[in-house]
Write a protein that holds these residues in place. Structure first.
Motif, PDB file in Angstrom:
ATOM      1  N   ASP A 217      -3.058  -4.153 -12.353  1.00 13.64           N
ATOM      2  CA  ASP A 217      -1.939  -3.312 -11.890  1.00 13.64           C
ATOM      3  C   ASP A 217      -1.119  -4.006 -10.805  1.00 13.64           C
ATOM      4  OD1 ASP A 217      -3.977  -0.363 -12.198  1.00 13.64           O
ATOM      5  OD2 ASP A 217      -2.419  -1.111 -13.551  1.00 13.64           O
ATOM      6  N   PHE A 218      -1.574  -5.200 -10.408  1.00 13.44           N
ATOM      7  CA  PHE A 218      -0.905  -5.921  -9.309  1.00 13.44           C
ATOM      8  C   PHE A 218      -0.176  -7.110  -9.929  1.00 13.44           C
ATOM      9  CE2 PHE A 218      -2.964  -3.886  -5.643  1.00 13.44           C
ATOM     10  CZ  PHE A 218      -4.012  -3.237  -6.272  1.00 13.44           C
ATOM     11  N   ASP A 219       1.185  -7.165  -9.703  1.00 15.51           N
ATOM     12  CA  ASP A 219       1.808  -8.277 -10.421  1.00 15.51           C
ATOM     13  C   ASP A 219       2.728  -9.155  -9.595  1.00 15.51           C
ATOM     14  OD1 ASP A 219       4.069  -5.992 -12.142  1.00 15.51           O
ATOM     15  OD2 ASP A 219       3.824  -6.562 -10.045  1.00 15.51           O
ATOM     16  N   GLU A 220       2.757  -8.946  -8.259  1.00 20.64           N
ATOM     17  CA  GLU A 220       3.578  -9.900  -7.476  1.00 20.64           C
ATOM     18  C   GLU A 220       2.792 -10.338  -6.253  1.00 20.64           C
ATOM     19  OE1 GLU A 220       7.888  -8.022  -8.123  1.00 20.64           O
ATOM     20  OE2 GLU A 220       7.729  -9.225  -6.287  1.00 20.64           O
TER      21      GLU A 220
ATOM     22  N   HIS B 255      -0.223  -9.584  -1.342  1.00 17.23           N
ATOM     23  CA  HIS B 255       0.184  -8.768  -2.495  1.00 17.23           C
ATOM     24  C   HIS B 255       1.419  -7.955  -2.150  1.00 17.23           C
ATOM     25  CE1 HIS B 255      -3.105  -9.784  -5.217  1.00 17.23           C
ATOM     26  NE2 HIS B 255      -3.761 -10.032  -4.094  1.00 17.23           N
ATOM     27  N   LYS B 256       2.331  -7.848  -3.166  1.00 18.15           N
ATOM     28  CA  LYS B 256       3.639  -7.238  -2.885  1.00 18.15           C
ATOM     29  C   LYS B 256       3.954  -6.036  -3.782  1.00 18.15           C
ATOM     30  CE  LYS B 256       6.738 -10.625  -2.603  1.00 18.15           C
ATOM     31  NZ  LYS B 256       7.436 -11.832  -3.095  1.00 18.15           N
ATOM     32  N   LYS B 257       3.323  -5.970  -4.941  1.00 15.02           N
ATOM     33  CA  LYS B 257       3.744  -4.919  -5.881  1.00 15.02           C
ATOM     34  C   LYS B 257       2.549  -4.411  -6.686  1.00 15.02           C
ATOM     35  CE  LYS B 257       7.641  -4.068  -9.036  1.00 15.02           C
ATOM     36  NZ  LYS B 257       6.796  -3.584 -10.167  1.00 15.02           N
ATOM     37  N   VAL B 258       2.535  -3.076  -6.930  1.00 11.32           N
ATOM     38  CA  VAL B 258       1.434  -2.487  -7.700  1.00 11.32           C
ATOM     39  C   VAL B 258       1.982  -1.322  -8.515  1.00 11.32           C
ATOM     40  CG1 VAL B 258       0.783  -0.867  -5.844  1.00 11.32           C
ATOM     41  CG2 VAL B 258      -0.930  -1.574  -7.521  1.00 11.32           C
ATOM     42  N   ASP B 259       1.337  -1.057  -9.658  1.00 17.29           N
ATOM     43  CA  ASP B 259       1.676   0.138 -10.445  1.00 17.29           C
ATOM     44  C   ASP B 259       0.781   1.250  -9.914  1.00 17.29           C
ATOM     45  OD1 ASP B 259       1.849   0.948 -14.022  1.00 17.29           O
ATOM     46  OD2 ASP B 259       1.703   2.241 -12.242  1.00 17.29           O
ATOM     47  N   GLY B 260       1.308   2.015  -8.968  1.00 14.72           N
ATOM     48  CA  GLY B 260       0.506   3.013  -8.248  1.00 14.72           C
ATOM     49  C   GLY B 260      -0.054   4.094  -9.154  1.00 14.72           C
ATOM     50  N   TYR B 261       0.732   4.535 -10.136  1.00 14.31           N
ATOM     51  CA  TYR B 261       0.284   5.623 -11.022  1.00 14.31           C
ATOM     52  C   TYR B 261      -0.904   5.144 -11.875  1.00 14.31           C
ATOM     53  CZ  TYR B 261       0.573   9.338 -14.579  1.00 14.31           C
ATOM     54  OH  TYR B 261       0.273  10.379 -15.427  1.00 14.31           O
ATOM     55  N   SER B 262      -0.771   3.928 -12.408  1.00 15.68           N
ATOM     56  CA  SER B 262      -1.868   3.366 -13.214  1.00 15.68           C
ATOM     57  C   SER B 262      -3.120   3.210 -12.354  1.00 15.68           C
ATOM     58  CB  SER B 262      -1.451   2.004 -13.790  1.00 15.68           C
ATOM     59  OG  SER B 262      -2.544   1.390 -14.404  1.00 15.68           O
ATOM     60  N   LEU B 263      -2.929   2.744 -11.130  1.00 13.26           N
ATOM     61  CA  LEU B 263      -4.081   2.567 -10.216  1.00 13.26           C
ATOM     62  C   LEU B 263      -4.749   3.907  -9.954  1.00 13.26           C
ATOM     63  CD1 LEU B 263      -4.310   0.347  -7.092  1.00 13.26           C
ATOM     64  CD2 LEU B 263      -4.905   2.751  -6.869  1.00 13.26           C
TER      65      LEU B 263
ATOM     66  N   THR C  88       0.822  -1.227   0.000  1.00 13.85           N
ATOM     67  CA  THR C  88       0.000   0.000   0.000  1.00 13.85           C
ATOM     68  C   THR C  88       0.849   1.268   0.000  1.00 13.85           C
ATOM     69  OG1 THR C  88      -0.221   0.119   2.431  1.00 13.85           O
ATOM     70  CG2 THR C  88      -1.907  -1.147   1.223  1.00 13.85           C
ATOM     71  N   MET C  89       2.059   1.174   0.562  1.00 13.13           N
ATOM     72  CA  MET C  89       2.932   2.364   0.600  1.00 13.13           C
ATOM     73  C   MET C  89       3.369   2.797  -0.807  1.00 13.13           C
ATOM     74  SD  MET C  89       3.303   3.306   3.805  1.00 13.13           S
ATOM     75  CE  MET C  89       4.788   4.298   3.951  1.00 13.13           C
ATOM     76  N   GLN C  90       3.054   1.980  -1.807  1.00  8.05           N
ATOM     77  CA  GLN C  90       3.426   2.330  -3.197  1.00  8.05           C
ATOM     78  C   GLN C  90       2.380   3.218  -3.861  1.00  8.05           C
ATOM     79  OE1 GLN C  90       4.337  -1.453  -5.262  1.00  8.05           O
ATOM     80  NE2 GLN C  90       5.078  -2.280  -3.293  1.00  8.05           N
ATOM     81  N   VAL C  91       1.286   3.525  -3.135  1.00 10.35           N
ATOM     82  CA  VAL C  91       0.204   4.322  -3.737  1.00 10.35           C
ATOM     83  C   VAL C  91      -0.125   5.509  -2.836  1.00 10.35           C
ATOM     84  CG1 VAL C  91      -2.116   4.293  -4.729  1.00 10.35           C
ATOM     85  CG2 VAL C  91      -0.765   2.172  -4.654  1.00 10.35           C
TER      86      VAL C  91
END
Ligand code: RIB
Ligand code: CA
Length: 324
Positions: A258-261, A291-299, A197-200
């Motif tokens: 947007d979530f890939d790991e 869940h470990k990774k997300v593309d925050g900008y795309s989200l 979550t800290m990635q967004v």
């Protein structure tokens, strides 16, 4: 025609809860059947009003039900310094109690799940008190939940103790019950810990953009976050950013691309005195996904697109590019 998601939201609104609730209320392929309230960010008797305020603000006729007190009153932690005394950053919105039922939210949840076996998705945005009590009081209905998306936990740094995240720490016995039951009953459970979550986050520029371009809701987002959440984030993180923790659960339900790991795992709780409450992960076949990774900008762009036109999205992309 794509089948609608039938959703129960369990939350402790909470300013980031507010964005997650907004996303599901605005999504065309979602039917929110219940907003269940849990104490967390602020006491239950404070935050239930925010469930009513938000559904009224968006003019949505959604049932709201109060849930339960924590199974264990952990040491009195509060996040009023993040979410303000009233839980919405001090923003006062009108509300009536028209859509509030006096029935306990876990009994309402059980009824809804019984009427829609295997179809209900639960978005859990606060402590797991209500889900734990649902598993204990209505085990058959708990078993027939389609999926649970829960913001909580951490496998790195904590935000309420050095080793623990707020939601899961607030009612640890409830967390322990749910993490065990979802694996035992093979209920699909998606965990969104701080690690992802800290990635967004929105930063100060994005709040200014929302004030300039975002209309009533944009101004309300800025009002909710800027007074307490942004100030405290800056003091804690050293950057003027607001992590949008709960929003990840709603956006995953809507579009998981947007979530890939992700790891499937068994997750238990460390009972050592020094690290009490820390989550321990044992990777392996399980219905529990971390869940470990997300593309925050795309989200964030997909989130804004739920509320705004392509024209605003183009302006947002230009602003975010930073180049003139
Ligand atoms: O740790 C973040 C979580 O705690 C979020 O759900 C936020 O709303 C607070 O409840
Ligand atoms: Ca929350």
């Amino acid at each position: 025609m794509e089948k609608k998601h039938k959703v129960i939201i369990d939350c402790d609104p909470g300013v980031d809860d507010a964005l997650a609730i907004n996303a599901l209320l605005m999504a065309k392929n979602v039917e929110v059947l219940l907003i269940s309230i849990v104490g967390g960010n602020r006491p239950l008797e404070v935050v239930y009003k925010n469930g009513l305020r938000l559904t009224q603000f968006f003019n949505k006729n959604v049932l709201v039900a109060k849930g339960n007190r924590p199974i264990a009153e952990c040491d009195k932690v509060s996040t009023s310094y993040f979410h303000g005394e009233n839980g919405l950053g001090g923003v006062e919105l009108a509300y009536t109690e028209e859509n509030l039922t006096s029935e306990n939210s876990i009994d309402v949840m059980a009824k809804i799940i019984k009427e829609n076996p295997g179809e209900i998705e639960v978005v859990a945005l606060g402590p797991l008190t209500n889900l734990a009590l649902l598993a204990q009081k209505h085990p058959e209905q708990f078993r027939s939940i389609k999926a649970i998306y829960s913001m909580g936990g951490t496998f790195s740094h904590g935000n309420i103790t050095p080793y623990c995240e707020f939601n899961y720490y607030f009612d640890l016995p409830a967390t322990e019950i749910v993490l065990a039951e979802v694996v035992k009953q093979n209920v699909e459970f998606h965990m969104f810990p701080l690690d992802v979550t800290m990635q967004v986050y929105f930063d100060a520029n994005e709040f200014t953009f929302l004030r300039f371009e975002g209309g009533r809701w944009g101004n309300l987002i800025a009002d909710m976050f800027e007074k307490n959440y942004l100030v405290n984030s800056y003091q804690v993180i050293g950057k003027p950013i607001c992590v949008l923790h709960d929003l990840l659960c709603s956006m995953y339900l809507l579009d998981d691309s947007d979530f890939d790991e992700v790891d499937s795992a068994i997750v238990t709780i460390n009972k050592d005195k020094e690290k009490y409450g820390q989550l321990l992960m044992e990777k392996g076949k399980s219905s529990l996904y971390v869940h470990k990774k997300v593309d925050g900008y795309s989200l964030k762009k997909k989130y804004l697109a739920l509320n705004y036109s392509k024209e605003l999205l183009d302006k947002y992309e230009f602003m975010m590019k930073g180049s003139l």
